[in-house]
Design a protein around this motif. Structure first.
Motif, PDB file in Angstrom:
ATOM      1  N   SER A 180       9.091   3.904   7.227  1.00  0.00           N
ATOM      2  CA  SER A 180       8.450   3.251   6.528  1.00  0.00           C
ATOM      3  C   SER A 180       7.612   2.267   7.397  1.00  0.00           C
ATOM      4  O   SER A 180       6.400   1.237   7.511  1.00  0.00           O
ATOM      5  N   VAL A 181       8.978   0.684   7.655  1.00  0.00           N
ATOM      6  CA  VAL A 181       8.593  -0.050   8.566  1.00  0.00           C
ATOM      7  C   VAL A 181       8.234   0.113   9.750  1.00  0.00           C
ATOM      8  O   VAL A 181       7.396  -0.582  10.046  1.00  0.00           O
ATOM      9  N   LEU A 182       8.597   0.958  10.176  1.00  0.00           N
ATOM     10  CA  LEU A 182       8.263   1.418  11.858  1.00  0.00           C
ATOM     11  C   LEU A 182       6.618   1.742  11.451  1.00  0.00           C
ATOM     12  O   LEU A 182       6.042   1.903  12.522  1.00  0.00           O
ATOM     13  N   PHE A 205       7.300  12.162   6.421  1.00  0.00           N
ATOM     14  CA  PHE A 205       8.913  11.715   5.692  1.00  0.00           C
ATOM     15  C   PHE A 205       8.352  11.578   4.278  1.00  0.00           C
ATOM     16  O   PHE A 205       7.384  11.329   4.130  1.00  0.00           O
ATOM     17  N   ASP A 206       9.387  11.362   3.242  1.00  0.00           N
ATOM     18  CA  ASP A 206       9.272  11.493   1.967  1.00  0.00           C
ATOM     19  C   ASP A 206       8.302   9.411   1.951  1.00  0.00           C
ATOM     20  O   ASP A 206       8.840   8.291   2.357  1.00  0.00           O
ATOM     21  N   PRO A 207       7.586   9.659   1.074  1.00  0.00           N
ATOM     22  CA  PRO A 207       6.339   8.149   0.755  1.00  0.00           C
ATOM     23  C   PRO A 207       7.216   7.590  -0.209  1.00  0.00           C
ATOM     24  O   PRO A 207       6.794   6.058   0.172  1.00  0.00           O
ATOM     25  N   ALA A 208       7.753   7.496  -0.583  1.00  0.00           N
ATOM     26  CA  ALA A 208       8.706   7.069  -1.792  1.00  0.00           C
ATOM     27  C   ALA A 208       9.729   6.209  -0.861  1.00  0.00           C
ATOM     28  O   ALA A 208      10.128   4.920  -1.023  1.00  0.00           O
ATOM     29  N   GLY A 209       9.704   6.372   0.383  1.00  0.00           N
ATOM     30  CA  GLY A 209      10.618   5.234   1.300  1.00  0.00           C
ATOM     31  C   GLY A 209       9.781   4.100   1.274  1.00  0.00           C
ATOM     32  O   GLY A 209      10.807   3.209   1.900  1.00  0.00           O
ATOM     33  N   PHE A 210       8.542   4.382   1.687  1.00  0.00           N
ATOM     34  CA  PHE A 210       7.393   2.849   1.704  1.00  0.00           C
ATOM     35  C   PHE A 210       7.630   2.422   0.079  1.00  0.00           C
ATOM     36  O   PHE A 210       7.864   1.017   0.746  1.00  0.00           O
ATOM     37  N   VAL A 211       7.669   1.961  -1.342  1.00  0.00           N
ATOM     38  CA  VAL A 211       7.814   1.713  -1.766  1.00  0.00           C
ATOM     39  C   VAL A 211       9.228   1.555  -2.438  1.00  0.00           C
ATOM     40  O   VAL A 211       9.047  -0.005  -2.266  1.00  0.00           O
ATOM     41  N   SER A 212       9.754   1.845  -2.013  1.00  0.00           N
ATOM     42  CA  SER A 212      11.545   1.483  -2.454  1.00  0.00           C
ATOM     43  C   SER A 212      11.799   0.114  -1.319  1.00  0.00           C
ATOM     44  O   SER A 212      12.094  -0.213  -1.320  1.00  0.00           O
ATOM     45  N   MET A 213      11.428   0.878   0.291  1.00  0.00           N
ATOM     46  CA  MET A 213      11.350  -0.162   1.180  1.00  0.00           C
ATOM     47  C   MET A 213      10.330  -2.194   0.495  1.00  0.00           C
ATOM     48  O   MET A 213      11.229  -2.996   0.875  1.00  0.00           O
ATOM     49  N   PHE A 214       9.896  -1.973   0.001  1.00  0.00           N
ATOM     50  CA  PHE A 214       8.922  -2.355  -0.027  1.00  0.00           C
ATOM     51  C   PHE A 214       9.002  -3.548  -1.165  1.00  0.00           C
ATOM     52  O   PHE A 214       9.711  -4.323  -1.748  1.00  0.00           O
ATOM     53  N   GLU A 215       9.906  -2.759  -2.634  1.00  0.00           N
ATOM     54  CA  GLU A 215       9.777  -2.925  -3.610  1.00  0.00           C
ATOM     55  C   GLU A 215      11.589  -3.841  -2.951  1.00  0.00           C
ATOM     56  O   GLU A 215      12.525  -4.755  -3.545  1.00  0.00           O
ATOM     57  N   LYS A 216      12.199  -3.924  -1.893  1.00  0.00           N
ATOM     58  CA  LYS A 216      13.613  -4.189  -1.453  1.00  0.00           C
ATOM     59  C   LYS A 216      12.970  -5.526  -0.916  1.00  0.00           C
ATOM     60  O   LYS A 216      13.664  -6.341  -1.714  1.00  0.00           O
ATOM     61  N   LEU A 217      11.870  -5.491   0.064  1.00  0.00           N
ATOM     62  CA  LEU A 217      11.490  -6.981   0.309  1.00  0.00           C
ATOM     63  C   LEU A 217      11.357  -7.821  -1.119  1.00  0.00           C
ATOM     64  O   LEU A 217      11.393  -8.916  -0.679  1.00  0.00           O
ATOM     65  N   GLN A 218      10.585  -7.237  -1.721  1.00  0.00           N
ATOM     66  CA  GLN A 218       9.528  -7.641  -2.513  1.00  0.00           C
ATOM     67  C   GLN A 218      11.055  -8.621  -3.399  1.00  0.00           C
ATOM     68  O   GLN A 218      10.760 -10.037  -3.712  1.00  0.00           O
TER      69      GLN A 218
END
Length: 465
Positions: A98-100, A183-196
């Motif tokens: 998701s970051v890449l 890729f699983d789009p949930a990774g985008f959300v979980s990474m976002f929440e982790k950074l948030q």
């Protein structure tokens, strides 16, 4: 800014990043990141986000840095920087993807070009210095002062931060690229929440990604809404892919923990493993413990942990391969060359196996075999600086000084250091004049041709100043 100008600007910056002490070419992690990066590029092509012009002109390379900070950044010309600190905090390959995907979208949507264009009154060299100064400021404010004064660094940092509109566009495009790549789009959300969460709890500067990519409630809600509309099976956290990612995150954690205290902490974690520990945690702790022990020169313990990991993961091919590579690596580092060779596939042409085997054979007196192996490799992978360096060592071991010096020059070309490459090629020509090329007329001809070619690149580089 034209694509050609952006490409040249990107090469200026990449050249400096290659020289940065934090730059690391770790074959295992580079291969892993590349296996995530390539499907994203292909998805961007399929969606029409990556045009044929950008695809051809830009580098599309990810450079790893062993910095512990959680950071990734897109640069002009399709270069991306990825700190191992960010890799180490990801839980799944989908989060890393998701970051890449987000950074890739900043490039394909020409966001960097637009930001740089704000400073179009500046000479390209000054713009490159400004970007490098901003990157240094994100890592270390004192280091930034070596490039820019403090006030300038703050001003440049502000200029290079992406606007909210750019961030939302990179989210939208990146999300589409991520899902198209499988890729699983949930990774985008979980990474976002982790950074948030990090942005709320962490003010130590360990998360510079947050300063250049500010987390907003609006962006979070937008991503959550997109996820609700996407029907896709969630990634199983106990899957082989999740297990391999846990090992790669552990590797990133070790390589970014430069101090003795950090290595000892990882060893302590491995030593305190309970029998009933979750499989992912256990595997990651054994991997990190083995590599940390090797870096602390405790080969016996390093081999013990790596062997335990291999024994436990034999039924999981991807994890077993990584465990086998680790066992070969720590064995070779501890002087157990023959053991390392028995663990490596002699016919594999994957980069980690190939380079580890070349180093092991070189240590055991097989310089001629190494030279043959790597000659074939660099013929198709001429930008592989590490392969050229090992090839140079193989030539030196055989007394083939002229070929060794030329290989050293090619390694510098791969790192975009044309001045250093010309120096080595001139040294090779000097050897030729003194008779060192007796009988090797083909190599002498190649050196003359390459000298002219690299001198031309160096002149072009000088004109851009």
């Amino acid at each position: 800014m034209s694509t050609s100008a952006e490409r040249r600007l990107g090469e200026k910056i990449a050249r400096e990043l290659y020289r940065d002490p934090d730059y690391i070419d770790d074959p295992v992690l580079v291969e892993y990141v590349r296996a995530i990066w390539e499907p994203l590029l292909q998805a961007a092509r399929s969606r029409g986000e990556l045009t044929s012009e950008l695809d051809e002109r830009f580098a599309w390379q990810v450079l790893l840095g062993k910095d512990r900070s959680v950071n990734a950044f897109a640069l002009p010309g399709g270069w991306l920087g990825l700190h191992l600190g960010l890799v180490s905090v990801t839980t799944t390959r989908d989060e890393l993807a998701s970051v890449l995907a987000h950074e890739l979208s900043h490039v394909t949507q020409r966001h960097i070009s637009r930001l740089v264009n704000q400073e179009k009154r500046q000479a390209p060299l000054m713009i490159a210095a400004m970007i490098l100064g901003a990157l240094a400021a994100r890592k270390n404010s004192d280091a930034a002062n070596a490039v820019l004064s403090g006030s300038q660094a703050v001003a440049v940092q502000n200029q290079l931060n992406f606007s909210r509109e750019m961030e939302r566009e990179a989210d939208r495009v990146g999300y589409g690229v991520l899902t198209q790549a499988g890729f699983d789009p949930a990774g985008f959300v979980s990474m976002f929440e982790k950074l948030q969460q990090a942005s709320r709890l962490n003010d130590s500067g360990a998360y510079p990604y947050l300063r250049t990519h500010p987390m907003t409630t609006e962006r979070s809600a937008d991503l959550q809404a997109r996820l609700q509309l996407t029907s896709r099976e969630r990634t199983d956290v106990s899957s082989p892919a999740a297990l391999e990612h846990a090992l790669m995150a552990a590797r990133a954690r070790v390589l970014s923990s430069g101090g003795v205290d950090g290595q000892r902490a990882l060893l302590s974690e491995a030593a305190s493993l309970q029998a009933g520990a979750p499989s992912l945690r256990r595997a990651a702790a054994l991997y990190a413990g083995s590599l940390a022990a090797s870096r602390m020169r405790d080969t016996g313990l390093a081999v013990t942990y790596a062997q335990r990991l291999l024994d436990e993961q034999r039924e999981v091919p991807a994890a077993a391969r990584q465990a086998r590579l680790l066992l070969a690596e720590v064995s070779l580092a501890g002087g157990r060359t023959e053991r390392a060779l028995t663990l490596l596939d002699a016919v594999s042409r994957s980069r980690p196996e190939l380079l580890l085997r070349a180093q092991a054979r070189l240590a055991s007196g097989g310089a001629s075999e190494v030279a043959q192996l790597l000659q074939s490799w660099v013929a198709t992978q001429p930008r592989d600086a590490m392969a050229w360096q090992v090839l140079a060592a193989a030539y030196h071991s055989q007394g083939q000084t002229l070929r060794a010096v030329r290989a050293e020059a090619e390694a510098q070309v791969a790192l975009l250091d044309y001045a250093a490459a010309v120096d080595r090629l001139k040294a090779a020509q000097d050897l030729m004049r003194r008779g060192a090329a007796s009988g090797d007329h083909i190599e002498a001809s190649i050196i003359d041709t390459r000298t002219r070619q690299v001198e031309s690149l160096l002149r072009e580089q000088a004109l851009e100043r």
